[in-house]
Design an enzyme around this catalytic site. Sequence first.
Site, PDB file in Angstrom:
ATOM      1  N   SER A 181      -6.086  37.145  16.846  1.00 49.34           N
ATOM      2  CA  SER A 181      -6.544  37.251  15.540  1.00 49.34           C
ATOM      3  C   SER A 181      -7.694  35.997  15.793  1.00 49.34           C
ATOM      4  CB  SER A 181      -5.496  36.125  15.132  1.00 49.34           C
ATOM      5  OG  SER A 181      -5.027  34.886  15.109  1.00 49.34           O
ATOM      6  N   HIS A 209      -2.413  42.201  12.914  1.00 52.61           N
ATOM      7  CA  HIS A 209      -4.257  42.103  12.922  1.00 52.61           C
ATOM      8  C   HIS A 209      -4.138  43.645  13.362  1.00 52.61           C
ATOM      9  CE1 HIS A 209      -6.030  38.272  12.190  1.00 52.61           C
ATOM     10  NE2 HIS A 209      -4.830  37.526  12.651  1.00 52.61           N
ATOM     11  N   LYS A 240      -2.871  41.899   5.855  1.00 52.65           N
ATOM     12  CA  LYS A 240      -4.605  42.354   5.964  1.00 52.65           C
ATOM     13  C   LYS A 240      -4.683  43.395   6.120  1.00 52.65           C
ATOM     14  CE  LYS A 240      -4.163  37.886   8.915  1.00 52.65           C
ATOM     15  NZ  LYS A 240      -2.645  37.435   9.335  1.00 52.65           N
TER      16      LYS A 240
END
Length: 394
Positions: A181, A209, A240
């Site tokens: 990340s 992610h 996300k």
Amino acid sequence: MAWTPWDWIEKELAKWEHRGLRRHRSTRTGPQGAVINWNGQRLLNFGSNDYLDLAARTLSPHVQQMLGPGGWGSGASPLVTGRGEWHARLERRLAEFEGVESALLFPSGYAANIGAITALAGPGDAILSDALNHASIIDGCRLSGADIRVYRHADPSDLEQGLLENSGARRRFIVSDTLFSMGGDVAPLGPIVELASRYQAMVLVDEAHATGVLGERGRGVSELLGVETGIDVRVGTLSKALGTIGGFVAGSRLLIEWLVNQARPYIFSTALPEAAAAAGIAALDIVEQQPERRQRLLHRAARLRNELNVRELQTGASRSQIVPLILGEPGRALEWSQALRDRGLHCPAIRPPSVPTGESLLRISLTAGHTDADIDQLIQALDDIRRRDAKADA
Ligand SMILES: *Cc1c(COP(=O)(O)O)cnc(C)c1O
């Protein structure tokens, strides 16, 4: 002065402030997006994980549509009366998207990691964990009661050493983020899967992610590196790139049955609002139908890295939409972040404990909502700040 229970907190906070590590909050007004209103200032936003630009305009209509008939809160945990048909639908959709037998929704990605790791590993087991894994993996490992052996970041030979050291454990688990990340780099999943098979370890990866962004169909790094069949447990988040909220675990039918029975954050936390689940289904449809969103994003990220590197700005091992600008000391990261803020751009300074000491950075996160002109503006601003910085050093 009379004793109060808060004296120690005040003193500790002052220390954090002094070390440049104290967090101060700001407030956004208006929607999330490539441009935000932040503490009253209009800023070009490079601090969001809404990688496909779905969180605001794109998904709102789906949520609004649901709120008519569907209502809002779920009222109970999924095993009691909280699980609605949209949760069930999204779980099926996630399994289909990931190409696995089954999937389970959690209140967040954080809860998914805690739930999966503590349900699978326990005392007598060994967990091999990458040094830069996300806090939710670290906390899951600690809560599990298993022995934890942290291996050097993305280092298969240290991982192998750890597996050898733990050959007597009841069971072995390898856990890793797939797209890190802060560094934007990817885990060496090929060697990880191979070592897991050689040493009979179970592999859990966290694609938080990467889901929706990397891989041919947007399934993440496991897909990108062609190792999906070697991954036993896939953790992901809907919060996300998928622009909504919630976490999930995807894998075999048996895995999910086990988690339904054992994962405490699943059992003891209220189910997500069904409208959030409906938004998740809409987001997965977009990931499948609009591959150009992720392609454009990755293309722009490659251009940004290139432009920064030719200016001798270091972006580490990033190969994704997350581009770190490595600056070293926390104070320097804060200065650069403020200098960008003064120019109308938002890039958060990331400091310990989110990154190792001495590796503070600006985390530049691109989304499909940024234009080429936005990225040019960022490059120009960073170049200005770099020149000023170099002059101040001379
Ligand atoms: C953000 C993140 C999580 C947590 O996901 P949430 O849905 O925001 O709770 C878990 N793992 C990684 C690697 C993350 O970056």
